[in-house]
Design a protein around this motif. Structure first.
Motif, PDB file in Angstrom:
ATOM      1  N   ASP A 131       0.865  -1.175   0.000  1.00  0.00           N
ATOM      2  CA  ASP A 131       0.000   0.000   0.000  1.00  0.00           C
ATOM      3  C   ASP A 131       0.903   1.227   0.000  1.00  0.00           C
ATOM      4  OD1 ASP A 131      -1.966   1.879   0.236  1.00  0.00           O
ATOM      5  OD2 ASP A 131      -2.559   1.344   2.276  1.00  0.00           O
ATOM      6  N   GLY A 132       1.405   1.585  -1.192  1.00  0.00           N
ATOM      7  CA  GLY A 132       2.402   2.637  -1.288  1.00  0.00           C
ATOM      8  C   GLY A 132       3.696   2.166  -0.645  1.00  0.00           C
ATOM      9  N   MET A 133       4.189   2.926   0.309  1.00  0.00           N
ATOM     10  CA  MET A 133       5.398   2.546   1.046  1.00  0.00           C
ATOM     11  C   MET A 133       5.083   1.583   2.191  1.00  0.00           C
ATOM     12  SD  MET A 133       7.855   4.019  -0.511  1.00  0.00           S
ATOM     13  CE  MET A 133       9.185   3.844   0.686  1.00  0.00           C
ATOM     14  N   ALA A 134       3.810   1.323   2.411  1.00  0.00           N
ATOM     15  CA  ALA A 134       3.395   0.498   3.542  1.00  0.00           C
ATOM     16  C   ALA A 134       3.050  -0.914   3.087  1.00  0.00           C
ATOM     17  CB  ALA A 134       2.198   1.136   4.236  1.00  0.00           C
ATOM     18  N   LEU A 135       2.905  -1.790   4.067  1.00  0.00           N
ATOM     19  CA  LEU A 135       2.417  -3.147   3.844  1.00  0.00           C
ATOM     20  C   LEU A 135       1.097  -3.282   4.586  1.00  0.00           C
ATOM     21  CD1 LEU A 135       2.850  -6.156   2.914  1.00  0.00           C
ATOM     22  CD2 LEU A 135       3.849  -6.519   5.193  1.00  0.00           C
ATOM     23  N   ARG A 136       0.064  -3.743   3.894  1.00  0.00           N
ATOM     24  CA  ARG A 136      -1.238  -3.933   4.519  1.00  0.00           C
ATOM     25  C   ARG A 136      -1.524  -5.424   4.645  1.00  0.00           C
ATOM     26  NH1 ARG A 136      -5.630  -0.662   5.195  1.00  0.00           N
ATOM     27  NH2 ARG A 136      -4.674   0.911   3.862  1.00  0.00           N
ATOM     28  N   LEU A 137      -1.871  -5.836   5.861  1.00  0.00           N
ATOM     29  CA  LEU A 137      -2.254  -7.218   6.146  1.00  0.00           C
ATOM     30  C   LEU A 137      -3.727  -7.221   6.534  1.00  0.00           C
ATOM     31  CD1 LEU A 137       0.927  -7.945   8.211  1.00  0.00           C
ATOM     32  CD2 LEU A 137       0.311  -9.261   6.188  1.00  0.00           C
ATOM     33  N   PHE A 143     -12.308  -7.845   8.112  1.00  0.00           N
ATOM     34  CA  PHE A 143     -12.739  -6.859   9.096  1.00  0.00           C
ATOM     35  C   PHE A 143     -11.579  -6.239   9.869  1.00  0.00           C
ATOM     36  CE2 PHE A 143     -16.721  -9.592   9.104  1.00  0.00           C
ATOM     37  CZ  PHE A 143     -17.412  -8.729   8.264  1.00  0.00           C
ATOM     38  N   CYS A 144     -10.452  -6.929   9.942  1.00  0.00           N
ATOM     39  CA  CYS A 144      -9.308  -6.440  10.706  1.00  0.00           C
ATOM     40  C   CYS A 144      -8.121  -6.232   9.772  1.00  0.00           C
ATOM     41  CB  CYS A 144      -8.944  -7.426  11.810  1.00  0.00           C
ATOM     42  SG  CYS A 144      -7.747  -6.779  13.009  1.00  0.00           S
ATOM     43  N   THR A 145      -7.456  -5.089   9.888  1.00  0.00           N
ATOM     44  CA  THR A 145      -6.288  -4.809   9.059  1.00  0.00           C
ATOM     45  C   THR A 145      -5.137  -4.315   9.929  1.00  0.00           C
ATOM     46  OG1 THR A 145      -6.950  -2.508   8.641  1.00  0.00           O
ATOM     47  CG2 THR A 145      -7.684  -4.180   7.049  1.00  0.00           C
ATOM     48  N   LEU A 146      -3.951  -4.614   9.488  1.00  0.00           N
ATOM     49  CA  LEU A 146      -2.735  -4.061  10.071  1.00  0.00           C
ATOM     50  C   LEU A 146      -1.973  -3.371   8.952  1.00  0.00           C
ATOM     51  CD1 LEU A 146      -0.365  -3.604  12.003  1.00  0.00           C
ATOM     52  CD2 LEU A 146       0.388  -5.947  11.501  1.00  0.00           C
ATOM     53  N   GLY A 155       4.281   3.205  13.314  1.00  0.00           N
ATOM     54  CA  GLY A 155       4.828   2.126  12.503  1.00  0.00           C
ATOM     55  C   GLY A 155       3.861   0.986  12.263  1.00  0.00           C
ATOM     56  N   TRP A 156       2.951   0.762  13.230  1.00  0.00           N
ATOM     57  CA  TRP A 156       1.961  -0.312  13.126  1.00  0.00           C
ATOM     58  C   TRP A 156       0.597   0.253  13.501  1.00  0.00           C
ATOM     59  CZ3 TRP A 156       6.738  -0.911  15.331  1.00  0.00           C
ATOM     60  CH2 TRP A 156       7.567  -1.933  14.830  1.00  0.00           C
ATOM     61  N   GLN A 157      -0.398   0.033  12.659  1.00  0.00           N
ATOM     62  CA  GLN A 157      -1.752   0.510  12.931  1.00  0.00           C
ATOM     63  C   GLN A 157      -2.753  -0.617  12.669  1.00  0.00           C
ATOM     64  OE1 GLN A 157      -3.039   3.809  13.889  1.00  0.00           O
ATOM     65  NE2 GLN A 157      -4.801   2.464  14.238  1.00  0.00           N
ATOM     66  N   PHE A 158      -3.392  -1.109  13.736  1.00  0.00           N
ATOM     67  CA  PHE A 158      -4.471  -2.088  13.615  1.00  0.00           C
ATOM     68  C   PHE A 158      -5.811  -1.360  13.615  1.00  0.00           C
ATOM     69  CE2 PHE A 158      -1.182  -4.841  15.346  1.00  0.00           C
ATOM     70  CZ  PHE A 158      -1.426  -6.073  14.754  1.00  0.00           C
ATOM     71  N   THR A 159      -6.715  -1.792  12.750  1.00  0.00           N
ATOM     72  CA  THR A 159      -8.079  -1.280  12.732  1.00  0.00           C
ATOM     73  C   THR A 159      -9.034  -2.443  12.530  1.00  0.00           C
ATOM     74  OG1 THR A 159      -7.359   0.827  11.774  1.00  0.00           O
ATOM     75  CG2 THR A 159      -9.714   0.316  11.657  1.00  0.00           C
ATOM     76  N   ASN A 160     -10.050  -2.513  13.379  1.00  0.00           N
ATOM     77  CA  ASN A 160     -11.068  -3.567  13.254  1.00  0.00           C
ATOM     78  C   ASN A 160     -12.442  -2.923  13.241  1.00  0.00           C
ATOM     79  OD1 ASN A 160     -11.629  -6.689  13.628  1.00  0.00           O
ATOM     80  ND2 ASN A 160     -13.106  -5.610  14.900  1.00  0.00           N
ATOM     81  N   ASN A 161     -13.288  -3.347  12.316  1.00  0.00           N
ATOM     82  CA  ASN A 161     -14.638  -2.807  12.246  1.00  0.00           C
ATOM     83  C   ASN A 161     -15.522  -3.740  11.429  1.00  0.00           C
ATOM     84  OD1 ASN A 161     -16.610  -0.977  12.850  1.00  0.00           O
ATOM     85  ND2 ASN A 161     -16.062   0.499  11.266  1.00  0.00           N
ATOM     86  N   ILE A 162     -16.749  -3.967  11.908  1.00  0.00           N
ATOM     87  CA  ILE A 162     -17.722  -4.759  11.152  1.00  0.00           C
ATOM     88  C   ILE A 162     -18.805  -3.804  10.666  1.00  0.00           C
ATOM     89  CG2 ILE A 162     -19.285  -6.729  11.152  1.00  0.00           C
ATOM     90  CD1 ILE A 162     -17.904  -7.820  13.576  1.00  0.00           C
TER      91      ILE A 162
END
Length: 238
Positions: A131-137, A143-146, A155-162
């Motif tokens: 994701d650009g310079m980032a890595l998206r998991l 529903f959950c991404t890092l 440096g690390w951003q977790f987001t969870n949402n339904i």
């Protein structure tokens, strides 16, 4: 879900963990508060803890709104860092982070091995993409991404949402210099496939539709201790 009718206080097992809801957040407070040498100060609306050296502080705000920081961990040593966990973040990863923190609060970020970090996610079925310079998991249910962004402030951003469901949204963030063993303790617990225990009324409302829920076994009742035997010989009374 195949549980039959459930009452609010019924105990259930929930997976995956990112959909489980926070449960009782105060149990994470106890993970550090019981540690000898940590300074603890509580008020009716918050709790503060500080490491023996004074350069690591934890602030717990139980009134934090959904999506807002409920836990803020700040390290002000030679290499400062910060971690934040919002309301609704599952308690198990937070507890894992806290237990590791109390052993390694003075650590600093070491050289990062991206391939080793990704491996548990891939094993758990998460999808990795740039994701650009980032890595998206992204979790298998999406529903959950890092988002891992090297050399960024966070440096690390977790987001969870339904689907913007009340109670399911949570965020966890770690600044770039957060010691990697702390980040990994959080991710290892989050990815653990073992279901976690919750009350039925603690689970976000859409989790039963998208997660796995089973009724937990009732706790084994404690056997009362045997009644004391008389020490007065038969036939003798006071």
């Amino acid at each position: 879900m195949n549980t039959g009718p459930l009452a609010a206080a019924d105990r259930i097992l929930v997976s995956p963990r990112h959909l489980a809801g926070q449960g009782k957040p105060a149990t994470a407070f106890g993970a550090v508060a019981i540690t000898t040498g940590w300074w603890v100060h509580t008020t009716p609306n918050s709790a503060h803890l500080a490491s023996p050296s004074g350069d690591t502080e934890i602030v717990f705000d139980p009134q934090g709104a959904e999506g807002e920081p409920r836990w803020t961990v700040t390290h002000t040593g030679p290499v400062p860092w910060q971690a934040q966990f919002s309301g609704a973040t599952p308690r198990e990863p937070v507890i894992a982070f806290m237990y590791t923190l109390k052993r390694h609060s003075e650590g600093t970020a070491a050289e990062f091995d991206l391939a080793a970090f990704e491996e548990p996610f891939r094993t758990a079925g998460w999808k990795a993409e740039p994701d650009g310079m980032a890595l998206r998991l992204t979790s298998p249910d999406a529903f959950c991404t890092l988002t891992r962004t090297p050399e960024a402030v966070v440096g690390w951003q977790f987001t969870n949402n339904i689907f913007c469901s009340n109670g399911s949204r949570w965020e966890a963030s770690f600044t770039e210099h957060t010691p990697h063993r702390l980040v990994e303790s959080f991710t290892s617990s989050l990815l653990n496939p073992k279901p976690v225990l919750r009350r039925w009324d603690e689970v976000p409302r859409l989790t039963p539709q998208f997660g796995q829920i089973t009724r937990a076994a009732s706790p084994t009742p404690r056997t009362p201790p045997p009644a004391p035997t008389s020490v007065i010989p038969p036939g003798r009374h006071r």
